[in-house]
Scaffold this motif. Sequence first.
Motif, PDB file in Angstrom:
ATOM      1  N   PHE A 199      10.190 -15.784  -6.371  1.00 45.93           N
ATOM      2  CA  PHE A 199      10.379 -16.281  -5.006  1.00 45.93           C
ATOM      3  C   PHE A 199      11.180 -15.294  -4.162  1.00 45.93           C
ATOM      4  O   PHE A 199      10.913 -15.102  -2.979  1.00 45.93           O
ATOM      5  CB  PHE A 199      11.079 -17.641  -5.013  1.00 45.93           C
ATOM      6  CG  PHE A 199      10.125 -18.773  -5.132  1.00 45.93           C
ATOM      7  CD1 PHE A 199       9.273 -19.081  -4.076  1.00 45.93           C
ATOM      8  CD2 PHE A 199      10.037 -19.510  -6.289  1.00 45.93           C
ATOM      9  CE1 PHE A 199       8.368 -20.107  -4.186  1.00 45.93           C
ATOM     10  CE2 PHE A 199       9.136 -20.541  -6.415  1.00 45.93           C
ATOM     11  CZ  PHE A 199       8.302 -20.835  -5.362  1.00 45.93           C
ATOM     12  N   VAL A 202       9.043 -12.300  -3.057  1.00 52.67           N
ATOM     13  CA  VAL A 202       8.220 -12.664  -1.900  1.00 52.67           C
ATOM     14  C   VAL A 202       9.085 -12.748  -0.639  1.00 52.67           C
ATOM     15  O   VAL A 202       8.723 -12.239   0.421  1.00 52.67           O
ATOM     16  CB  VAL A 202       7.495 -14.007  -2.150  1.00 52.67           C
ATOM     17  CG1 VAL A 202       6.778 -14.472  -0.898  1.00 52.67           C
ATOM     18  CG2 VAL A 202       6.517 -13.869  -3.294  1.00 52.67           C
ATOM     19  N   LEU A 256      -0.848  -5.994   2.064  1.00 52.34           N
ATOM     20  CA  LEU A 256      -1.244  -7.051   1.125  1.00 52.34           C
ATOM     21  C   LEU A 256      -1.334  -6.547  -0.305  1.00 52.34           C
ATOM     22  O   LEU A 256      -1.170  -7.320  -1.246  1.00 52.34           O
ATOM     23  CB  LEU A 256      -2.604  -7.629   1.541  1.00 52.34           C
ATOM     24  CG  LEU A 256      -2.604  -8.662   2.655  1.00 52.34           C
ATOM     25  CD1 LEU A 256      -4.024  -8.978   3.081  1.00 52.34           C
ATOM     26  CD2 LEU A 256      -1.910  -9.936   2.190  1.00 52.34           C
ATOM     27  N   LEU A 259       1.389  -7.447  -2.860  1.00 58.75           N
ATOM     28  CA  LEU A 259       1.370  -8.887  -3.151  1.00 58.75           C
ATOM     29  C   LEU A 259       0.209  -9.222  -4.084  1.00 58.75           C
ATOM     30  O   LEU A 259       0.357 -10.027  -5.001  1.00 58.75           O
ATOM     31  CB  LEU A 259       1.224  -9.685  -1.852  1.00 58.75           C
ATOM     32  CG  LEU A 259       2.484  -9.978  -1.065  1.00 58.75           C
ATOM     33  CD1 LEU A 259       2.153 -10.841   0.134  1.00 58.75           C
ATOM     34  CD2 LEU A 259       3.517 -10.693  -1.934  1.00 58.75           C
ATOM     35  N   TYR A 263       0.779 -10.950  -7.553  1.00 52.02           N
ATOM     36  CA  TYR A 263       0.449 -12.375  -7.542  1.00 52.02           C
ATOM     37  C   TYR A 263      -0.097 -12.911  -8.872  1.00 52.02           C
ATOM     38  O   TYR A 263       0.405 -13.927  -9.367  1.00 52.02           O
ATOM     39  CB  TYR A 263      -0.526 -12.627  -6.391  1.00 52.02           C
ATOM     40  CG  TYR A 263      -0.757 -14.075  -6.061  1.00 52.02           C
ATOM     41  CD1 TYR A 263       0.281 -14.991  -6.120  1.00 52.02           C
ATOM     42  CD2 TYR A 263      -2.016 -14.529  -5.687  1.00 52.02           C
ATOM     43  CE1 TYR A 263       0.065 -16.310  -5.808  1.00 52.02           C
ATOM     44  CE2 TYR A 263      -2.228 -15.851  -5.366  1.00 52.02           C
ATOM     45  CZ  TYR A 263      -1.201 -16.736  -5.439  1.00 52.02           C
ATOM     46  OH  TYR A 263      -1.417 -18.040  -5.132  1.00 52.02           O
ATOM     47  N   GLN A 267       1.878 -16.007 -10.404  1.00 55.32           N
ATOM     48  CA  GLN A 267       1.357 -17.253  -9.841  1.00 55.32           C
ATOM     49  C   GLN A 267       1.860 -18.488 -10.601  1.00 55.32           C
ATOM     50  O   GLN A 267       2.321 -19.454 -10.002  1.00 55.32           O
ATOM     51  CB  GLN A 267      -0.164 -17.228  -9.864  1.00 55.32           C
ATOM     52  CG  GLN A 267      -0.756 -18.338  -9.028  1.00 55.32           C
ATOM     53  CD  GLN A 267      -2.224 -18.501  -9.284  1.00 55.32           C
ATOM     54  OE1 GLN A 267      -2.781 -17.929 -10.199  1.00 55.32           O
ATOM     55  NE2 GLN A 267      -2.858 -19.299  -8.458  1.00 55.32           N
ATOM     56  N   LEU A 270       5.413 -19.106  -9.636  1.00 52.42           N
ATOM     57  CA  LEU A 270       5.567 -19.535  -8.250  1.00 52.42           C
ATOM     58  C   LEU A 270       5.165 -20.992  -8.104  1.00 52.42           C
ATOM     59  O   LEU A 270       5.815 -21.763  -7.406  1.00 52.42           O
ATOM     60  CB  LEU A 270       4.722 -18.657  -7.329  1.00 52.42           C
ATOM     61  CG  LEU A 270       5.249 -17.237  -7.144  1.00 52.42           C
ATOM     62  CD1 LEU A 270       4.201 -16.349  -6.509  1.00 52.42           C
ATOM     63  CD2 LEU A 270       6.511 -17.243  -6.294  1.00 52.42           C
ATOM     64  N   ILE A 271       4.096 -21.394  -8.793  1.00 56.73           N
ATOM     65  CA  ILE A 271       3.626 -22.768  -8.659  1.00 56.73           C
ATOM     66  C   ILE A 271       4.538 -23.720  -9.436  1.00 56.73           C
ATOM     67  O   ILE A 271       4.930 -24.764  -8.948  1.00 56.73           O
ATOM     68  CB  ILE A 271       2.163 -22.895  -9.122  1.00 56.73           C
ATOM     69  CG1 ILE A 271       1.272 -22.216  -8.088  1.00 56.73           C
ATOM     70  CG2 ILE A 271       1.768 -24.351  -9.295  1.00 56.73           C
ATOM     71  CD1 ILE A 271      -0.177 -22.179  -8.427  1.00 56.73           C
ATOM     72  N   LEU A 274       7.866 -24.556  -7.662  1.00 57.43           N
ATOM     73  CA  LEU A 274       7.789 -25.574  -6.615  1.00 57.43           C
ATOM     74  C   LEU A 274       7.904 -26.947  -7.215  1.00 57.43           C
ATOM     75  O   LEU A 274       8.609 -27.811  -6.712  1.00 57.43           O
ATOM     76  CB  LEU A 274       6.419 -25.563  -5.942  1.00 57.43           C
ATOM     77  CG  LEU A 274       5.868 -24.293  -5.389  1.00 57.43           C
ATOM     78  CD1 LEU A 274       4.478 -24.590  -4.895  1.00 57.43           C
ATOM     79  CD2 LEU A 274       6.762 -23.884  -4.276  1.00 57.43           C
ATOM     80  N   THR A 275       7.153 -27.161  -8.297  1.00 62.43           N
ATOM     81  CA  THR A 275       7.083 -28.528  -8.795  1.00 62.43           C
ATOM     82  C   THR A 275       8.369 -28.899  -9.501  1.00 62.43           C
ATOM     83  O   THR A 275       8.750 -30.050  -9.487  1.00 62.43           O
ATOM     84  CB  THR A 275       5.854 -28.703  -9.702  1.00 62.43           C
ATOM     85  OG1 THR A 275       5.800 -27.590 -10.594  1.00 62.43           O
ATOM     86  CG2 THR A 275       4.596 -28.719  -8.895  1.00 62.43           C
TER      87      THR A 275
END
Lengths: 281, 293
Positions: A199, A202, A256, A259, A263, A267, A270-271, A274-275
Amino acid sequence: MLRSPSIRILSYVILLFLAGTMIIPLWTVVATAFSTKFGSLQAGINLWPNPISFEGFDTLFRRLNFVLPFANTLYVTVVGTVAHVLLSALGGYVLIQEDLPGRKIIAGVILLTLTIPTQVILVPLFVVFKQFMLLNTLLSLIVSELVSAFSILLMKTYFEQVPKSMVESARIDGAGHFKLLKDFYLPLALPGVVTVAAFQIVHKYNLFIEPLLFINDPQKITLQIALQSVIQGESSTSTNDFIAPNVTMAAIVVALVPLLIFYPFMQKYLIRGLTVGGVKE
Amino acid sequence: MLDRIRRHWMLYLLIAPILAYFCAFLFYPMAQGIFLSTQKAGLLGPVGFIGWDNYAKVFSTPAVWQAIWNTLIIAAGITIVGTLLPILPAIALLQITPDWLKRGFQTAIYTPYLLSWVIIVGIWLNTLSPVGLVNSVLEGVGLIDAPINFFADPFWARPMVIGLTVWKDVGFHALIYLAALLSLSPDILEAADIDGANDYKKIRDILLPHLMPMIKVVFLITLLGSLRTFDSAFLMLNGRTADQIRTLAIFTYERGILNFDLGLASAAGVVLLVVSLLISGVAQVVTRTEREN
């Protein structure tokens, strides 16, 4: 889960539409970037450059200084992320010490920082950074969000899942705080560490307000600011050298690339990050 | 107690730099902002206490009211659409069976969340330009006669800020909802099947109530974030759209940094903080009492 075919079809329609709003614009960016100057100025649907040309990239790197901003952003991202992860880990480590007197007060102070968003204190932030003589330094971009409540709390959540018994035996053997962190918490809570790092990478890569506010010196400019000035065509000097869409889109493609490389590896984290934050409520 | 404090001195030493950082770079600027808002601004800095004068000036400046109004409309749009719309892809993602396809959709809709505002505005400037894809398609099917200049039309200014913000966050919010939906026990849906409930009933009576706590969380996050809209509107700001999308945060930047009116800008910043704290406080109380009922 649901059974009727109409819902299944509707689901595909919704997702295809949303994914399309991502993929199609991105595709046209790439198509425009590889067009000639003339081709990129044509009206109409440009889904495949004809002829394929590297003119845009050529102009970008030869006429506009795009390498220095890239290097500056890389420096800020790497140093800033390492510092951020280490400090957040320290914060998370202190917050999981249940028998620490005043732990609630410390946690309260950290939570209180969430009520002060950067955008609300832009002007005083500028004044304070000036007082600390950080204006026009890349250090200012490392200092802003050097550590954050969000990351500390995320680290704490992950550290809490490390089995107490494992740590306890090492502590009895006389391991100090740094050793416990280095040998137990950081490796055992690695997904959390990677999440915070991902995070932050980014975040640092995308920094916009801070360089806008703190940096004036063309030598210290960062990628997003350079990109913005290309997009707004500010760097064009003479009229027959104006910046055509193929150059702007080439700049976006170049921005880009890091990234897109980063990514696929990140990924998952990152996902999940969040959760973890979301489900806690 | 004292003994415990002494035994843990090392931990206090570890947390000290973090607390010092927050004090120097968050609490101190905040206090500085409040201090500056009561000072008369000189060329080289504050030159004296003038009490509420800056605040009086803030509230008698029409541009401030316009900025407050812009902020509220944009925040309302982002919050309502940005909270509700992602429910659709979240429920839709539940139906997609091959796992690779589901992950593909997730990646595609989540990616904009990671892109910077500069890149997002750049991408859409290209797609929505007068000679770009969207205008070409709309003209091709005969929906419009002349191309719409989405980025330089006062009518489109606010919808553009709201729309692109919702688009950036839709995947993020959908994945939060999806995680909540996946925690729903399949037994409940099976029981509903046995009772003969159809899909729309299942969505209305099982999925949405189950999602409700998370909808409230997303509502609060989105509300807080949208009240401080800066990057998005700043990058879409131009002569023709400025009056529609100059938010309060942008106003403080323009006045404070570009015009060096530190007093007025700081006062406007304090107003923004108070307004956003009040609104989020009310929103928190409202969502909490609803939860208890």
